[in-house]
Design a protein around this motif. Structure first.
Motif, short mmCIF file in Angstrom:
data_model
loop_
_atom_site.label_atom_id
_atom_site.label_comp_id
_atom_site.label_asym_id
_atom_site.label_seq_id
_atom_site.Cartn_x
_atom_site.Cartn_y
_atom_site.Cartn_z
N GLU A 43 78.26 28.73 33.56
CA GLU A 43 79.02 27.91 32.59
C GLU A 43 77.76 27.14 31.83
O GLU A 43 77.66 26.87 30.57
CB GLU A 43 79.98 26.89 33.23
CG GLU A 43 81.29 27.39 33.33
CD GLU A 43 82.23 26.45 33.92
OE1 GLU A 43 81.67 25.46 34.28
OE2 GLU A 43 83.37 26.78 34.44
N GLU A 90 74.79 27.77 31.47
CA GLU A 90 74.00 28.67 30.51
C GLU A 90 74.63 29.28 29.36
O GLU A 90 74.12 29.37 28.26
CB GLU A 90 73.61 29.86 31.44
CG GLU A 90 72.36 29.69 32.44
CD GLU A 90 71.24 29.26 31.83
OE1 GLU A 90 70.50 30.00 31.03
OE2 GLU A 90 70.69 28.14 32.14
N ARG A 91 75.98 29.46 29.44
CA ARG A 91 76.73 29.74 28.32
C ARG A 91 76.62 28.59 27.34
O ARG A 91 76.54 28.78 26.13
CB ARG A 91 78.06 30.06 28.97
CG ARG A 91 79.07 31.15 27.99
CD ARG A 91 80.23 31.46 28.59
NE ARG A 91 80.07 32.37 29.93
CZ ARG A 91 80.60 31.78 31.04
NH1 ARG A 91 81.42 30.70 31.19
NH2 ARG A 91 80.42 32.62 32.12
N ALA A 92 76.84 27.54 27.65
CA ALA A 92 77.11 26.29 26.92
C ALA A 92 75.58 25.97 26.30
O ALA A 92 75.46 25.80 25.08
CB ALA A 92 77.29 24.98 27.72
N LYS A 93 74.48 26.51 26.88
CA LYS A 93 73.16 26.14 26.46
C LYS A 93 73.14 27.13 25.29
O LYS A 93 72.57 27.19 24.18
CB LYS A 93 72.26 26.51 27.29
CG LYS A 93 70.80 25.97 26.99
CD LYS A 93 69.79 25.71 28.42
CE LYS A 93 69.76 26.80 29.14
NZ LYS A 93 68.52 26.56 30.10
N ALA A 94 73.52 28.31 25.48
CA ALA A 94 73.35 29.41 24.54
C ALA A 94 74.37 29.20 23.41
O ALA A 94 73.82 29.57 22.09
CB ALA A 94 73.75 30.89 25.12
N ASP A 95 75.58 28.78 23.54
CA ASP A 95 76.33 28.30 22.45
C ASP A 95 75.76 27.02 21.62
O ASP A 95 75.70 27.22 20.40
CB ASP A 95 77.73 27.82 23.13
CG ASP A 95 78.54 28.96 23.57
OD1 ASP A 95 78.07 30.17 23.41
OD2 ASP A 95 79.47 28.73 24.38
N GLN A 96 75.24 26.04 22.24
CA GLN A 96 74.40 25.33 21.41
C GLN A 96 73.23 25.56 20.87
O GLN A 96 73.17 25.34 19.57
CB GLN A 96 73.81 24.17 22.64
CG GLN A 96 73.14 23.03 21.90
CD GLN A 96 74.00 22.00 21.29
OE1 GLN A 96 75.33 21.66 21.68
NE2 GLN A 96 73.67 21.27 20.35
N LYS A 97 72.53 26.50 21.35
CA LYS A 97 71.28 27.23 20.62
C LYS A 97 71.88 27.93 19.12
O LYS A 97 71.17 27.99 18.37
CB LYS A 97 70.53 27.96 21.39
CG LYS A 97 69.27 28.91 20.80
CD LYS A 97 68.47 29.45 21.82
CE LYS A 97 67.22 30.13 21.27
NZ LYS A 97 67.07 30.24 19.95
N LYS A 98 72.83 28.64 19.70
CA LYS A 98 73.49 29.35 18.60
C LYS A 98 74.05 28.57 17.24
O LYS A 98 73.70 28.83 16.16
CB LYS A 98 74.79 30.12 19.16
CG LYS A 98 75.16 31.28 18.20
CD LYS A 98 76.41 32.04 19.03
CE LYS A 98 76.88 33.15 18.07
NZ LYS A 98 78.02 33.94 18.65
N ALA A 99 74.81 27.54 17.67
CA ALA A 99 74.84 26.51 16.63
C ALA A 99 73.97 25.96 16.05
O ALA A 99 73.93 25.82 14.94
CB ALA A 99 75.99 25.34 17.54
N THR A 113 72.41 28.50 13.63
CA THR A 113 73.22 28.76 12.75
C THR A 113 72.98 27.52 11.63
O THR A 113 72.87 27.68 10.38
CB THR A 113 74.66 28.67 12.96
OG1 THR A 113 74.86 29.52 13.86
CG2 THR A 113 75.75 29.07 11.77
#
Length: 143
Positions: free
Chosen positions: A94, A96-105, A108
């Motif tokens: 979870e 790691e997923r949140a970190k990836a989503d944060q990086k993606k945001a 962007t």
């Protein structure tokens, strides 16, 4: 101790640090106690990893993952460890997923800012090129 065998063991400093975390601050741990714990912890990890590796081999997989380790712990009778490890693995994924989503945001946002900057730069370049007079036929010479 043989150098080859020593290379296969967990680092003794790490083992000692983990041991001290669970003992009272005034407690001292002998070198021999650290070495025995080092051997036991290394053997335990090898035992669990071997079981997980056998599972992967039977399933024709080359990569061992966290789920395989959890399965191995459970199949070897270490259910309490397996349950705790499953919960930790879930939380880790979870995070790691949140970190990836944060990086993606963040990426962007950066792309959007870069696009805005490019638009502004393109407008400035267009304004500069608009000020350049059109070349005449005499200015183009081919040799």
């Amino acid at each position: 101790m043989d150098d080859d065998k020593q290379d296969q063991l967990l680092p003794i400093a790490n083992v000692g640090r983990v041991m001290k975390q669970r003992l009272p601050p005034t407690a001292r741990v002998s070198k021999e106690a650290k070495q025995r714990m080092q051997e036991c912890a290394t053997e335990f990890i090898s035992f669990v990893t071997s079981e997980a590796s056998n599972k992967c081999r039977k399933e024709n997989r080359k990569a061992l993952n966290g789920d395989d380790v959890c399965w191995a712990l459970s199949s070897l009778g270490f259910d309490d460890y397996a349950d705790t490890t499953v919960r930790y693995l879930h939380k880790y994924r979870e995070a790691e997923r949140a970190k990836a989503d944060q990086k993606k945001a963040t990426d962007t946002d950066k792309v959007n800012k870069d696009e805005e900057s490019n638009d502004t730069s393109c407008q400035a370049v267009q304004q500069q090129t608009d000020q350049i007079p059109e070349p005449t036929i005499l200015e183009f010479r081919f040799l």
